[in-house]
Design an enzyme around this catalytic site. Sequence first.
Site, mmCIF file in Angstrom:
data_model
loop_
_atom_site.group_PDB
_atom_site.id
_atom_site.type_symbol
_atom_site.label_atom_id
_atom_site.label_comp_id
_atom_site.label_asym_id
_atom_site.label_seq_id
_atom_site.Cartn_x
_atom_site.Cartn_y
_atom_site.Cartn_z
ATOM 1 N N LYS A 121 -77.210 -23.197 -96.870
ATOM 2 C CA LYS A 121 -76.476 -23.405 -98.106
ATOM 3 C C LYS A 121 -74.969 -23.384 -97.824
ATOM 4 O O LYS A 121 -74.463 -22.488 -97.133
ATOM 5 C CB LYS A 121 -76.828 -22.325 -99.125
ATOM 6 C CG LYS A 121 -78.236 -22.448 -99.698
ATOM 7 C CD LYS A 121 -78.356 -23.678 -100.593
ATOM 8 C CE LYS A 121 -79.707 -23.746 -101.285
ATOM 9 N NZ LYS A 121 -79.791 -24.894 -102.206
ATOM 10 N N LYS A 127 -89.331 -32.174 -105.563
ATOM 11 C CA LYS A 127 -89.907 -30.882 -105.941
ATOM 12 C C LYS A 127 -90.919 -31.120 -107.047
ATOM 13 O O LYS A 127 -90.648 -31.850 -108.012
ATOM 14 C CB LYS A 127 -88.805 -29.928 -106.407
ATOM 15 C CG LYS A 127 -87.781 -29.643 -105.309
ATOM 16 C CD LYS A 127 -86.619 -28.797 -105.794
ATOM 17 C CE LYS A 127 -85.641 -28.541 -104.644
ATOM 18 N NZ LYS A 127 -84.452 -27.771 -105.039
#
Length: 337
Positions: free
Chosen positions: A115, A222
């Site tokens: 991240k 997703k």
Amino acid sequence: MVAALHLPSLPPLDELLESAHVVALPLATRFRGIEHREAMLLRGPAGWTEFSPFLEYDDAEASTWLAATIDFGWHSTPAARRSEIRVNATVPAVAPDAVSDVLARFDGCRTVKVKVAESGGTLADDVARVRAVREAMGPLGRIRVDANGAWNLDEAEHAVRALAEFDLEYVEQPCGSLEELRELRRRIRYMGVPVAADESVRKAEDPLAVARSGAADLLVIKAQPLGGVHRALAIVAEAGLPVVVSSALDTSVGLAMGAALAAALPDLDYDCGLGTASLLAADVTTQPVRPEHGTIPVRRPAVDESALEFQAAPPDRRRWWRERLTRCHALLAVSQG
């Protein structure tokens, strides 16, 4: 045209509420600014399923997640083409000296998603974190970075240049708009760093627009945000781009939904972001869907009733989720006509 958000049948609201349990699972490492992950678990005829849109999402967006919940719990999953899925480790926006501890939770993973562009952080922080990951993984490890659309075009170009020395597999959602992604892809082509789209797929009114516009080299998909395994498969088939199946910090039940999607894909060339149960300090099953030797199995875990009780969210949060489910069910009912 990709399949619209549609369910063969919408279970009655009372049936959903009767089996609903709301949990608040502690995280091993702060992630996305939270220390607990709230989720609603429901039991349908096909088994346990999950409803866990992030708290800030409005009802219209969350209702798509509910469609996925029902798809997985009330309908059969597509035939699996594989029995296990290679997954990546995920490193939140931690200090470099914390990287090794995070990676230790992901057994045998050869790929790491890092991240970056976290609020309050700097590019220097990102470079130091990615450098620590590269040192831990060695030259053969695969590193991808995820900015969650936080950079503008020039910031993204500058950041990719600064991070390219670490041999990036790809950069995920570096910018927010399709126009920025398309231009960035043009600007960094000479560096050989592909651009992946996540939010531009799962949060878009038209999830195929990013593929049609040439704004990405691959898609991150997703199951929950796209309305379920079946609809996600239809989107992938029409997009015609390589994909990575990822999660939204799900419980092991939600990860099983993602694994069912990954298992049904004709091609799966990238390690998937389905190992995130390793970021949880607790789960809803005694056999969490965590990486072992870099893979997770394709299976629906048995939910532990005692865990549902022990990890139950406070009464006000349970009420909040039940009200949210009620509103989202009403929106689905309208959309079904």
